[in-house]
Design a protein around this motif. Structure first.
Motif, PDB file in Angstrom:
ATOM      1  N   GLY A  27       0.802  -1.230  -0.175  1.00 46.46           N
ATOM      2  CA  GLY A  27      -0.063  -0.044   0.207  1.00 46.46           C
ATOM      3  C   GLY A  27       0.845   1.309   0.047  1.00 46.46           C
ATOM      4  O   GLY A  27       0.373   2.483   0.169  1.00 46.46           O
ATOM      5  N   ASP A  28       2.182   1.057  -0.300  1.00 49.09           N
ATOM      6  CA  ASP A  28       3.141   2.336  -0.616  1.00 49.09           C
ATOM      7  C   ASP A  28       2.523   3.207  -1.625  1.00 49.09           C
ATOM      8  O   ASP A  28       2.032   2.756  -2.693  1.00 49.09           O
ATOM      9  CB  ASP A  28       4.517   2.129  -0.595  1.00 49.09           C
ATOM     10  N   PRO A  29       2.742   4.683  -1.472  1.00 47.48           N
ATOM     11  CA  PRO A  29       2.509   5.655  -2.478  1.00 47.48           C
ATOM     12  C   PRO A  29       3.473   5.322  -3.598  1.00 47.48           C
ATOM     13  O   PRO A  29       4.478   5.001  -3.370  1.00 47.48           O
ATOM     14  CB  PRO A  29       2.352   6.874  -1.831  1.00 47.48           C
ATOM     15  N   LEU A  30       2.848   5.427  -4.765  1.00 45.44           N
ATOM     16  CA  LEU A  30       3.877   5.179  -6.172  1.00 45.44           C
ATOM     17  C   LEU A  30       4.634   6.490  -6.007  1.00 45.44           C
ATOM     18  O   LEU A  30       4.236   7.569  -6.543  1.00 45.44           O
ATOM     19  CB  LEU A  30       3.267   4.768  -7.417  1.00 45.44           C
ATOM     20  N   PRO A  31       5.999   6.468  -6.212  1.00 45.90           N
ATOM     21  CA  PRO A  31       6.963   7.543  -6.271  1.00 45.90           C
ATOM     22  C   PRO A  31       6.838   8.070  -7.651  1.00 45.90           C
ATOM     23  O   PRO A  31       6.520   7.376  -8.897  1.00 45.90           O
ATOM     24  CB  PRO A  31       8.200   6.863  -6.018  1.00 45.90           C
ATOM     25  N   ASP A  32       7.164   9.414  -7.842  1.00 47.76           N
ATOM     26  CA  ASP A  32       7.100  10.037  -9.229  1.00 47.76           C
ATOM     27  C   ASP A  32       8.119   9.276 -10.028  1.00 47.76           C
ATOM     28  O   ASP A  32       9.341   9.060  -9.613  1.00 47.76           O
ATOM     29  CB  ASP A  32       7.627  11.397  -8.957  1.00 47.76           C
ATOM     30  N   LEU A  33       7.700   8.922 -11.398  1.00 50.62           N
ATOM     31  CA  LEU A  33       8.785   8.231 -12.097  1.00 50.62           C
ATOM     32  C   LEU A  33      10.031   8.994 -12.448  1.00 50.62           C
ATOM     33  O   LEU A  33      11.259   8.401 -12.508  1.00 50.62           O
ATOM     34  CB  LEU A  33       7.941   7.771 -13.711  1.00 50.62           C
ATOM     35  N   ALA A  34       9.803  10.280 -12.709  1.00 55.71           N
ATOM     36  CA  ALA A  34      11.134  10.852 -13.127  1.00 55.71           C
ATOM     37  C   ALA A  34      11.975  11.168 -12.023  1.00 55.71           C
ATOM     38  O   ALA A  34      13.271  11.113 -12.212  1.00 55.71           O
ATOM     39  CB  ALA A  34      10.713  12.250 -13.519  1.00 55.71           C
ATOM     40  N   GLU A  35      11.355  11.529 -10.799  1.00 52.59           N
ATOM     41  CA  GLU A  35      12.292  11.449  -9.695  1.00 52.59           C
ATOM     42  C   GLU A  35      13.007  10.222  -9.213  1.00 52.59           C
ATOM     43  O   GLU A  35      14.300   9.955  -8.996  1.00 52.59           O
ATOM     44  CB  GLU A  35      11.627  11.981  -8.499  1.00 52.59           C
ATOM     45  N   SER A  36      12.450   9.006  -9.517  1.00 50.83           N
ATOM     46  CA  SER A  36      12.713   7.980  -9.151  1.00 50.83           C
ATOM     47  C   SER A  36      13.918   7.340 -10.237  1.00 50.83           C
ATOM     48  O   SER A  36      15.002   6.936  -9.826  1.00 50.83           O
ATOM     49  CB  SER A  36      11.497   6.479  -9.396  1.00 50.83           C
ATOM     50  N   ALA A  37      13.879   7.565 -11.350  1.00 51.25           N
ATOM     51  CA  ALA A  37      14.576   7.329 -12.588  1.00 51.25           C
ATOM     52  C   ALA A  37      16.056   8.351 -12.317  1.00 51.25           C
ATOM     53  O   ALA A  37      17.162   7.528 -12.525  1.00 51.25           O
ATOM     54  CB  ALA A  37      14.106   7.655 -13.841  1.00 51.25           C
ATOM     55  N   LYS A  38      15.869   9.185 -11.807  1.00 55.37           N
ATOM     56  CA  LYS A  38      16.844  10.119 -11.658  1.00 55.37           C
ATOM     57  C   LYS A  38      17.685   9.569 -10.447  1.00 55.37           C
ATOM     58  O   LYS A  38      19.080   9.676 -10.445  1.00 55.37           O
ATOM     59  CB  LYS A  38      16.698  11.561 -11.133  1.00 55.37           C
ATOM     60  N   ARG A  39      17.097   9.157  -9.457  1.00 55.71           N
ATOM     61  CA  ARG A  39      17.969   8.449  -8.092  1.00 55.71           C
ATOM     62  C   ARG A  39      18.589   7.362  -8.585  1.00 55.71           C
ATOM     63  O   ARG A  39      19.773   7.129  -8.424  1.00 55.71           O
ATOM     64  CB  ARG A  39      16.816   8.372  -7.182  1.00 55.71           C
ATOM     65  N   VAL A  40      18.045   6.493  -9.454  1.00 58.41           N
ATOM     66  CA  VAL A  40      18.556   5.252  -9.722  1.00 58.41           C
ATOM     67  C   VAL A  40      19.655   5.511 -10.710  1.00 58.41           C
ATOM     68  O   VAL A  40      20.582   4.801 -10.447  1.00 58.41           O
ATOM     69  CB  VAL A  40      17.543   4.347 -10.742  1.00 58.41           C
TER      70      VAL A  40
END
Length: 303
Positions: A285-298
């Motif tokens: 049930g975790d909120p889904l992170p913003d895709l762009a921000e997540s990709a940047k961190r990765v």
């Protein structure tokens, strides 16, 4: 937001760091943890391996000899013209999950011996049971640590993800208090001698550890399904990374050159972390992170 590592007694790590850990478990691509002593680098590997019920071994690369990992040659087999090694409780052959600790304290010639395990899960060309390889080290540029070696570029290039666990003084006070109160692993080894066996001496019991392992397994199973679907959904990701590599080369004045292996790591990490994020949303049930921000961190954690 649930933190699975926290349930294993690893405090202060962000959910983003936890997702990198889970992504490494999902793909099996090697993970390198870089941080100060006491940052739970060894502890997190041990508890994750224990929770999943995998045969785990931590090798201290600053002290481990090659025969510790490989075993001694079997003399009888050599007489028959076969090369075999006598296994022991510490040899790597039957291990599924391996941590190479203090990897930057190993001499250069010993660093090279670990390369084959990290690269292909083999030793001297012989296959092992190893599926997951993590490593840990103190920062080489930190004046607190003497005796560290510069890692060979080929060795660094075998790690897909670089994770920087937090020091206790960088944590929120609540997490610092949890670290202080935590009793596990090698802590207070004699306490059980003086307490009734029904009174737990560990902060995290074996039963709790196994329960967390079931949760991790469920997330990874779901994440694997998402990984396969994301490969189709992001069918142009390869083209993007190809152009990204040229852009990075130009913007860095030629100093940052992403080779094919590194681009492959970034590709799989992007899919794996997103798969983990989607799985956590489904299962926890975790909120889904913003895709762009997540990709940047990765991407930053993959270079």
């Amino acid at each position: 937001m649930a933190k699975l590592l926290e349930e294993l007694g690893v405090y202060g790590w962000s959910v983003e760091d936890e997702n990198l850990v889970l992504a490494s478990l999902l793909t099996g691509d090697p993970l390198l943890m870089i941080g100060a002593h006491g940052a739970a680098k060894t502890h997190v590997a041990y508890k994750v391996g224990q929770s999943l019920g995998k045969a785990f071994m931590a090798y201290d690369a600053s002290k481990a000899l090659f025969e510790d990992v490989l075993g001694f040659p079997n003399v009888e087999s050599l007489r028959a013209g076969r090369v075999e090694y006598v296994p022991s409780a510490v040899t790597v052959w039957d291990k599924e999950f391996v941590l190479i600790d203090e990897i930057n304290r190993a001499l250069p010639e010993l660093q090279a011996k670990w390369l084959e395990i990290i690269r292909s899960r083999k030793i001297m060309g012989f296959q092992t049971a190893v599926k997951w390889v993590w490593a840990a080290m103190n920062p080489s540029d930190d004046s607190r640590y003497n005796g560290t070696q510069i890692l060979d570029a080929a060795l660094v290039g075998r790690f897909a993800t670089f994770l920087y666990p937090p020091e206790v003084l960088d944590m929120e006070e609540e997490d610092r208090i949890r670290v202080v109160r935590h009793i596990n692993g090698d802590d207070a080894p004699s306490l059980c001698e003086w307490l009734d066996e029904d009174i737990p001496t560990r902060t995290v019991t074996m039963e709790q550890t196994s329960a967390v392992g079931l949760h991790i397994g469920a997330v990874l199973t779901e994440a694997a399904t998402h990984f396969a679907a994301l490969r189709e959904q992001f069918s142009t990701l390869g083209e993007f990374l190809s152009r990204f590599a040229i852009l990075v080369l130009k913007e860095s004045g030629g100093k940052v050159r992403l080779d094919g292996r590194r681009l492959g790591f970034i590709y799989r990490n992007l899919l794996a972390v997103r798969g983990v994020e989607l799985a956590r949303t489904d299962a926890l049930g975790d909120p889904l992170p913003d895709l762009a921000e997540s990709a940047k961190r990765v991407i930053l954690a993959s270079i």
